[in-house]
Scaffold this active site. Structure first.
Site, PDB file in Angstrom:
ATOM      1  N   CYS A  38      -3.710  30.432  -6.854  1.00 15.51           N
ATOM      2  CA  CYS A  38      -3.252  29.056  -6.668  1.00 15.51           C
ATOM      3  C   CYS A  38      -2.652  28.955  -5.265  1.00 15.51           C
ATOM      4  O   CYS A  38      -1.617  29.568  -4.987  1.00 15.51           O
ATOM      5  CB  CYS A  38      -2.223  28.696  -7.729  1.00 15.51           C
ATOM      6  SG  CYS A  38      -1.723  26.974  -7.608  1.00 15.51           S
ATOM      7  N   HIS A  56      -1.464  26.207  -3.455  1.00 15.44           N
ATOM      8  CA  HIS A  56      -0.186  25.487  -3.304  1.00 15.44           C
ATOM      9  C   HIS A  56       0.919  26.287  -3.978  1.00 15.44           C
ATOM     10  O   HIS A  56       2.056  26.337  -3.507  1.00 15.44           O
ATOM     11  CB  HIS A  56      -0.275  24.073  -3.905  1.00 15.44           C
ATOM     12  CG  HIS A  56       0.216  23.988  -5.303  1.00 15.44           C
ATOM     13  ND1 HIS A  56      -0.599  24.139  -6.405  1.00 15.44           N
ATOM     14  CD2 HIS A  56       1.478  23.841  -5.805  1.00 15.44           C
ATOM     15  CE1 HIS A  56       0.127  24.069  -7.499  1.00 15.44           C
ATOM     16  NE2 HIS A  56       1.378  23.878  -7.177  1.00 15.44           N
ATOM     17  N   ASP A  80      -4.583  17.615  -9.010  1.00 17.91           N
ATOM     18  CA  ASP A  80      -3.733  18.290  -8.034  1.00 17.91           C
ATOM     19  C   ASP A  80      -3.169  17.250  -7.073  1.00 17.91           C
ATOM     20  O   ASP A  80      -3.927  16.509  -6.438  1.00 17.91           O
ATOM     21  CB  ASP A  80      -4.580  19.329  -7.275  1.00 17.91           C
ATOM     22  CG  ASP A  80      -3.727  20.324  -6.497  1.00 17.91           C
ATOM     23  OD1 ASP A  80      -2.569  19.989  -6.184  1.00 17.91           O
ATOM     24  OD2 ASP A  80      -4.237  21.415  -6.214  1.00 17.91           O
ATOM     25  N   CYS A  86      -4.987  21.113  -2.597  1.00 19.78           N
ATOM     26  CA  CYS A  86      -5.548  22.226  -3.373  1.00 19.78           C
ATOM     27  C   CYS A  86      -6.003  23.378  -2.460  1.00 19.78           C
ATOM     28  O   CYS A  86      -7.067  23.301  -1.827  1.00 19.78           O
ATOM     29  CB  CYS A  86      -6.698  21.776  -4.270  1.00 19.78           C
ATOM     30  SG  CYS A  86      -7.138  23.013  -5.506  1.00 19.78           S
ATOM     31  N   THR A 142      -7.014  26.530  -3.189  1.00 17.93           N
ATOM     32  CA  THR A 142      -8.259  27.210  -3.556  1.00 17.93           C
ATOM     33  C   THR A 142      -9.439  26.238  -3.414  1.00 17.93           C
ATOM     34  O   THR A 142     -10.548  26.650  -3.064  1.00 17.93           O
ATOM     35  CB  THR A 142      -8.177  27.777  -4.989  1.00 17.93           C
ATOM     36  OG1 THR A 142      -7.755  26.738  -5.894  1.00 17.93           O
ATOM     37  CG2 THR A 142      -7.204  28.938  -5.071  1.00 17.93           C
TER      38      THR A 142
HETATM   39  O1  PYC Z   1      -3.597  24.868  -4.620  1.00 15.98           O
HETATM   40  O2  PYC Z   1      -5.126  26.269  -5.301  1.00 15.98           O
HETATM   41  C1  PYC Z   1      -4.348  25.345  -5.493  1.00 15.98           C
HETATM   42  C2  PYC Z   1      -4.270  24.764  -6.845  1.00 15.98           C
HETATM   43  C3  PYC Z   1      -5.054  25.062  -7.921  1.00 15.98           C
HETATM   44  C4  PYC Z   1      -4.624  24.263  -8.973  1.00 15.98           C
HETATM   45  C5  PYC Z   1      -3.574  23.501  -8.510  1.00 15.98           C
HETATM   46  N1  PYC Z   1      -3.382  23.814  -7.219  1.00 15.98           N
END
Ligand code: PYC
Length: 326
Positions: A93, A95, A239, A243, A245
């Site tokens: 993840c 964030h 999100d 995000c 990822t």
């Molecule tokens: O920032 O990778 C991210 C993420 C995945 C799900 C919520 N945030």
């Protein structure tokens, strides 16, 4: 409902470009396992009620991503982190990891500089800058399939790419619903319909991995951004951040089309207006290594209390049953 469990758990809350992270720093018994994957399996088998207790209502809400800190599994790493949401566990993840680093700084356990964090998807290098921004050097991202057409009930067919960035994504430019904050309810219905169609048609990532994030790319609203996205997460919430990822997977799709060179910045705006800056570098064996930079702010510290008489002390499960995709 389990009759045992901790009486209290200490958490630190933060948000990264609008998306909340709740880091568990004390009180949750450590999972067993020599690898992060074994630890996730142990948590799912023995402590899933704590996942719900920490992030679900009535203490939490559907947008919170939790992070359980563990001892590292690899030599040289500072810690391990298992990320989870209202429905399941995550491979990585972006964030959330930025929130973990700022939380460790807030607790006085980390100063500006680099640190390695073990996640179920792999070990991720982080860099905390003097100005508080955090850069993560994510696990390698790649494209699995391009221009996949999906028949979606109630909508026109949708075409998109299947890509990995620490989680599996279906990424489309098909904005049958405008990517605007005022349309989030409709975007939720649209992306949920895409998710259902992907599941129904057996469309997967590599080795049958479940695709559990749907990302729509559209024109940015900020002058300093290249793109704005809406991302439906594995627990059914969107999100708030761009995000990490998802931005990693998006950059892999651009690179595959010769639209993003190594080192070229990609400024990804999230649906609520936050920004991540990303770029790709080549790995030792030709992999695509995504770098994501963003900001997080600590918003609170709390001790969560579990009263044995409280029938909802371990949270309210999702109505359609929790998803277990990782
Ligand atoms: O920032 O990778 C991210 C993420 C995945 C799900 C919520 N945030």
């Amino acid at each position: 409902m389990p009759s045992h469990g901790p009486r209290s758990v200490h958490v630190v809350d933060s948000h990264t470009e609008g998306e909340p992270t709740r880091v568990v720093i004390d009180g949750w018994p450590q999972p067993r396992g020599a690898t992060m994957a074994e630890r996730v399996a142990d948590l799912r088998d023995g402590s899933d009620h704590l996942r719900r207790a920490v992030v679900c209502e009535p203490r939490g809400h559907d947008a919170i991503v939790g992070a359980l800190l563990t001892p590292p599994v690899n030599e040289g790493s500072l810690a391990g982190a298992v990320f989870f949401n209202n429905g399941t566990y995550l491979g990585m993840c972006g964030h959330g990891l930025i929130g973990v680093i700022r939380t460790l700084q807030h607790l006085g356990r980390l100063s500006p500089g680099s640190a390695l964090i073990d996640t179920p998807a792999g070990t991720v290098r982080t860099e905390l800058s003097d100005d508080g921004t955090v850069t993560i050097e994510n696990v390698a991202s790649f494209v699995h399939a391009q221009d996949v057409r999906v028949d979606v009930a109630g909508y026109e067919p949708v075409v998109g790419d299947v890509a990995y960035g620490g989680n599996w994504f279906f990424i489309t430019h098909d904005a049958q619903v405008p990517v605007e904050m005022s349309r989030v309810a409709e975007l939720g219905r649209f992306t949920s319909a895409i998710q259902q169609a992907i599941d129904a048609h057996g469309i997967t990532g590599a080795q049958g991995s479940a695709i559990d994030h749907i990302e729509i790319s559209a024109a940015p609203s900020r002058a300093d951004a290249d793109c704005r996205n809406y991302v439906l997460c594995s627990g059914g919430e969107y999100d708030r951040s761009p995000c990490g990822t998802g931005t990693s997977a998006k950059m892999a799709t651009l690179h595959a089309r010769d639209q993003l060179a190594f080192g070229e910045p990609w400024r990804q705006e999230g649906i609520v207006g936050g920004l991540f800056t990303g770029w790709l570098t080549p790995g030792l064996h030709g992999e695509l290594i995504p770098h994501i930079r963003g900001s997080a702010f600590v918003t609170g510290e709390a001790t969560l209390l579990f009263d044995e008489r409280d029938p909802f002390r371990f949270g309210i499960p999702l109505p359609d049953g929790d998803r277990a995709r990782v």
